[in-house]
Design a protein around this motif. Structure first.
Motif, mmCIF file in Angstrom:
data_model
loop_
_atom_site.group_PDB
_atom_site.id
_atom_site.type_symbol
_atom_site.label_atom_id
_atom_site.label_comp_id
_atom_site.label_asym_id
_atom_site.label_seq_id
_atom_site.Cartn_x
_atom_site.Cartn_y
_atom_site.Cartn_z
ATOM 1 N N VAL A 1 -5.147 -0.885 8.210
ATOM 2 C CA VAL A 1 -4.397 -0.736 6.963
ATOM 3 C C VAL A 1 -3.434 0.444 7.050
ATOM 4 C CG1 VAL A 1 -6.171 0.677 5.835
ATOM 5 C CG2 VAL A 1 -4.581 -0.642 4.446
ATOM 6 N N PHE A 2 -3.822 1.513 7.739
ATOM 7 C CA PHE A 2 -2.898 2.628 7.945
ATOM 8 C C PHE A 2 -1.704 2.188 8.787
ATOM 9 C CE2 PHE A 2 -1.371 5.942 10.825
ATOM 10 C CZ PHE A 2 -0.959 6.916 9.930
ATOM 11 N N GLN A 3 -1.965 1.426 9.834
ATOM 12 C CA GLN A 3 -0.867 0.949 10.692
ATOM 13 C C GLN A 3 0.126 0.114 9.892
ATOM 14 O OE1 GLN A 3 -0.437 1.850 13.740
ATOM 15 N NE2 GLN A 3 -2.411 2.534 14.523
ATOM 16 N N ASN B 1 -0.427 9.311 4.609
ATOM 17 C CA ASN B 1 -1.595 10.163 4.843
ATOM 18 C C ASN B 1 -2.654 9.957 3.761
ATOM 19 O OD1 ASN B 1 -0.554 11.259 7.193
ATOM 20 N ND2 ASN B 1 0.362 13.022 6.166
ATOM 21 N N GLY B 2 -2.218 9.645 2.544
ATOM 22 C CA GLY B 2 -3.175 9.289 1.506
ATOM 23 C C GLY B 2 -3.875 7.979 1.812
ATOM 24 N N VAL B 3 -3.124 7.012 2.322
ATOM 25 C CA VAL B 3 -3.718 5.738 2.741
ATOM 26 C C VAL B 3 -4.752 5.980 3.839
ATOM 27 C CG1 VAL B 3 -3.251 3.536 3.902
ATOM 28 C CG2 VAL B 3 -1.753 4.314 2.058
ATOM 29 N N ALA B 4 -4.396 6.804 4.811
ATOM 30 C CA ALA B 4 -5.326 7.101 5.904
ATOM 31 C C ALA B 4 -6.621 7.717 5.366
ATOM 32 C CB ALA B 4 -4.677 8.054 6.905
ATOM 33 N N THR B 5 -6.493 8.607 4.400
ATOM 34 C CA THR B 5 -7.652 9.301 3.861
ATOM 35 C C THR B 5 -8.657 8.346 3.234
ATOM 36 O OG1 THR B 5 -6.312 11.278 3.462
ATOM 37 C CG2 THR B 5 -8.384 11.107 2.255
ATOM 38 N N HIS B 6 -8.164 7.307 2.568
ATOM 39 C CA HIS B 6 -9.070 6.393 1.852
ATOM 40 C C HIS B 6 -9.256 5.058 2.573
ATOM 41 C CE1 HIS B 6 -11.428 5.536 -1.671
ATOM 42 N NE2 HIS B 6 -10.739 4.464 -1.973
ATOM 43 N N SER B 7 -8.695 4.922 3.763
ATOM 44 C CA SER B 7 -8.702 3.622 4.436
ATOM 45 C C SER B 7 -10.097 3.145 4.810
ATOM 46 C CB SER B 7 -7.820 3.672 5.694
ATOM 47 O OG SER B 7 -8.334 4.610 6.618
ATOM 48 N N GLY C 1 -8.054 13.364 -1.657
ATOM 49 C CA GLY C 1 -7.078 12.488 -1.016
ATOM 50 C C GLY C 1 -5.800 12.323 -1.803
ATOM 51 N N ALA C 2 -5.860 12.516 -3.122
ATOM 52 C CA ALA C 2 -4.658 12.399 -3.939
ATOM 53 C C ALA C 2 -3.813 13.668 -3.885
ATOM 54 C CB ALA C 2 -5.045 12.092 -5.389
ATOM 55 N N VAL C 3 -4.431 14.790 -3.551
ATOM 56 C CA VAL C 3 -3.753 16.085 -3.649
ATOM 57 C C VAL C 3 -3.317 16.623 -2.293
ATOM 58 C CG1 VAL C 3 -4.106 18.516 -4.275
ATOM 59 C CG2 VAL C 3 -4.907 16.700 -5.797
ATOM 60 N N LEU C 4 -4.215 16.618 -1.323
ATOM 61 C CA LEU C 4 -3.941 17.298 -0.048
ATOM 62 C C LEU C 4 -2.731 16.730 0.693
ATOM 63 C CD1 LEU C 4 -4.806 19.498 1.940
ATOM 64 C CD2 LEU C 4 -6.346 17.828 2.991
ATOM 65 N N GLY D 1 -2.901 6.622 -1.571
ATOM 66 C CA GLY D 1 -1.560 6.896 -1.055
ATOM 67 C C GLY D 1 -0.531 6.987 -2.163
ATOM 68 N N ASN D 2 -0.592 6.057 -3.094
ATOM 69 C CA ASN D 2 0.364 6.076 -4.203
ATOM 70 C C ASN D 2 0.123 7.252 -5.138
ATOM 71 O OD1 ASN D 2 2.177 3.958 -3.744
ATOM 72 N ND2 ASN D 2 0.699 2.439 -4.459
ATOM 73 N N ALA D 3 -1.133 7.597 -5.385
ATOM 74 C CA ALA D 3 -1.417 8.740 -6.240
ATOM 75 C C ALA D 3 -0.787 10.011 -5.666
ATOM 76 C CB ALA D 3 -2.918 8.924 -6.403
ATOM 77 N N SER D 4 -0.951 10.211 -4.367
ATOM 78 C CA SER D 4 -0.391 11.396 -3.721
ATOM 79 C C SER D 4 1.135 11.361 -3.746
ATOM 80 C CB SER D 4 -0.902 11.486 -2.282
ATOM 81 O OG SER D 4 -0.564 12.725 -1.708
ATOM 82 N N ARG D 5 1.686 10.238 -3.377
ATOM 83 C CA ARG D 5 3.145 10.089 -3.314
ATOM 84 C C ARG D 5 3.790 10.210 -4.691
ATOM 85 N NH1 ARG D 5 6.162 4.383 -1.660
ATOM 86 N NH2 ARG D 5 8.286 5.023 -2.164
#
Length: 502
Positions: free
Chosen positions: A79-81, A116-122, A137-140, A243-247
């Motif tokens: 999913v990250f890819q 990077n948010g996607v990677a964190t929760h993948s 994951g939403a902040v970092l 990912g969207n939350a962070s972005r």
């Protein structure tokens, strides 16, 4: 690229005809300084590094280390890819911010925060708080992206970085504590897509040193970019939520910094016009304590974080630990020493009863994918019964298709006792196995190792990090990251941390 925060003043204009009276009240009183929304802006703008206690620094650095580790491991997932490929192919190149585990890859700050948010929760391996959300994951990722964006002579110090991180965590926790509904495992909205987006906006606003009103507007803008349904849990789309939350939180802060405005009462409970109450119907907000007043205390000082030992929904850790204790009893019944006794276990088990909370999206009798398996009481209990533990490899396609596992899944029943609520602070997991000969073996877990009541030791957390980060980075960088994060509050700027992420 925005390197300087800009102030913007413009006269307010609106067509008042036809607006609901409650909306008129909001438009006509935009500068009220006694609102809940303004108190959040005042907190974000006014909190200072000296407010960070030893406990806050210790706990937040553990969160940063764990989040980076699961993000690095998550950069190996399919999913990250897909997310990275989408960003590289669909958007013009803008090589500013780094991507986890990809030395030659840089994206725009908002897209780097996204992937990077996607990677964190993948892999659903990231931290979990109470009330239930995944705060780091939403902040970092957004803060790392901003830090990359800023010129070398304006990189934030490690303490300023941690202050912004703690602001983002605090905002999420405060918002969720305004609702009784948010105390329980969610049913409607995935919490990181709601409070996580606002937490990201708050953290970014703090790191960008926005003014008080701009901080409030950043939250209000983020509210318009928030929300995703729980129906996408246990799918490839769930990691997009983080990912969207962070972005989008980062975008909200950037938009506010150049003058975009939004409702000055989005966090208030205004009759007739839903703000944040659109997400939580029993929302009852209270103003935050001003940083200038005595008694300011962050929630993280009293409510520690939950860290997962294996990559699955937090609720799975109760049933996995209960089932692992039954596994030990089974080996004793079989006279077996060690693991790998799958066929013998299956041959002895007649019936498996799970007593777990009622939560539809994690009750999956026969999961068909790794994402469904990460959200299945049945799968995690049976995996632990067979192997004595659940690990990263438990969710491989080969593991999902094991005949022994499929045989056990067909023998599982589920009960939902009234005294077992869908609440991460009060639930338990119980596994009862009836053997072919009629004997009954029971295991129960009230607090698993990694829960905030029984937190991972620093050594256990480092072990998890080394395993996760070591799948992507060489050993010297893994150890360098541990040293950089544990000493983050003493770094004059965070460049050494940024240099080790890929």
């Amino acid at each position: 690229m925005l390197f300087k925060v800009q102030r913007s003043f413009r006269p307010m204009s609106a067509t008042l005809r036809g607006l609901h009276q409650s909306a008129l009240d909001i438009i006509q009183c935009p500068d009220s300084e006694d609102s809940v929304t303004d108190s959040f802006g005042q907190f974000i703008q006014g909190v200072q590094p000296h407010h960070l206690t030893h406990t806050l620094l210790h706990r937040s650095k553990r969160m940063v280390l764990d989040s980076i580790g699961v993000g690095l491991l998550g950069s190996t997932t399919h999913v990250f890819q897909l997310a990275l490929q989408h960003c590289q192919h669909m958007y013009a190149p803008n090589e500013v911010s780094s991507v986890y585990g990809r030395g030659g890859t840089r994206l725009s700050p908002t897209l780097a925060a996204f992937v990077n948010g996607v990677a964190t929760h993948s892999m659903d391996f990231d931290d979990t708080w109470h009330p239930a959300t995944h705060p780091s994951g939403a902040v970092l990722p957004a803060l790392l992206a901003i830090s990359d964006m800023l010129p070398n002579n304006r990189k934030p110090s490690g303490r300023d970085f941690l202050l912004a991180f703690n602001v983002g965590i605090e905002v999420q926790g405060r918002l969720m504590r305004f609702s009784n509904e948010a105390q329980n495992i969610p049913k409607r909205f995935h919490p990181p897509t709601v409070v996580g987006t606002l937490g990201s906006a708050a953290a970014c606003a703090r790191l960008l040193s926005l003014e008080r009103s701009q901080c409030s507007h950043a939250l209000a803008i983020a509210a318009s970019l928030s929300g995703a349904p729980m129906a996408n849990a246990a799918t490839q789309s769930k990691p997009l939520h983080i990912g969207n939350a962070s972005r989008l939180g980062l975008e909200a802060a950037l938009l506010s910094s150049i003058g975009l405005e939004a409702s000055p009462r989005v966090l208030d409970d205004t009759a007739g016009v839903a703000g944040f109450s659109a997400f939580y119907e029993d929302y009852a907000p209270q103003p935050l304590t001003s940083p200038e007043q005595a008694g300011l205390r962050f929630l993280l000082e009293d409510q520690d974080m939950g860290f997962k030992r294996f990559p699955a929904h937090l609720g799975m850790h109760w049933v996995a630990d209960a089932a692992a204790s039954v596994h030990k009893l089974l080996l004793g019944e079989l006279g077996s020493q060690g693991m790998g006794q799958g066929s013998q276990v299956v041959g002895q088990v007649q019936d498996i009863l799970l007593r777990v909370p009622h939560s539809k999206y994690i009750n999956r009798p026969f999961p068909e994918s790794e994402h469904q398996a990460r959200h299945s009481f049945q799968f995690n209990a049976c995996s632990a019964l067979l192997d004595g533990e659940v690990t990263v490899l438990s969710f491989s396609q080969e593991a999902l298709q094991r005949p022994d596992l499929l045989a056990l899944l067909g023998r599982v029943r589920v009960e939902h006792p009234h005294d077992n609520p869908a609440n991460f602070d009060r639930m338990y997991g119980e596994v009862q196995v009836t053997l072919v000969g009629g004997d009954v073996l029971k295991g129960r877990c009230d607090t698993f190792y990694g829960h905030w009541r029984n937190p991972l030791t620093n050594e256990s957390l480092r072990k998890k990090f080394r395993s996760n980060a070591g799948a992507v980075l060489p050993r010297e960088k893994v150890e360098g990251l541990i040293e950089a994060v544990e000493g983050l509050d003493r770094l004059e700027d965070c460049s050494p941390l940024l240099a080790l992420l890929h």
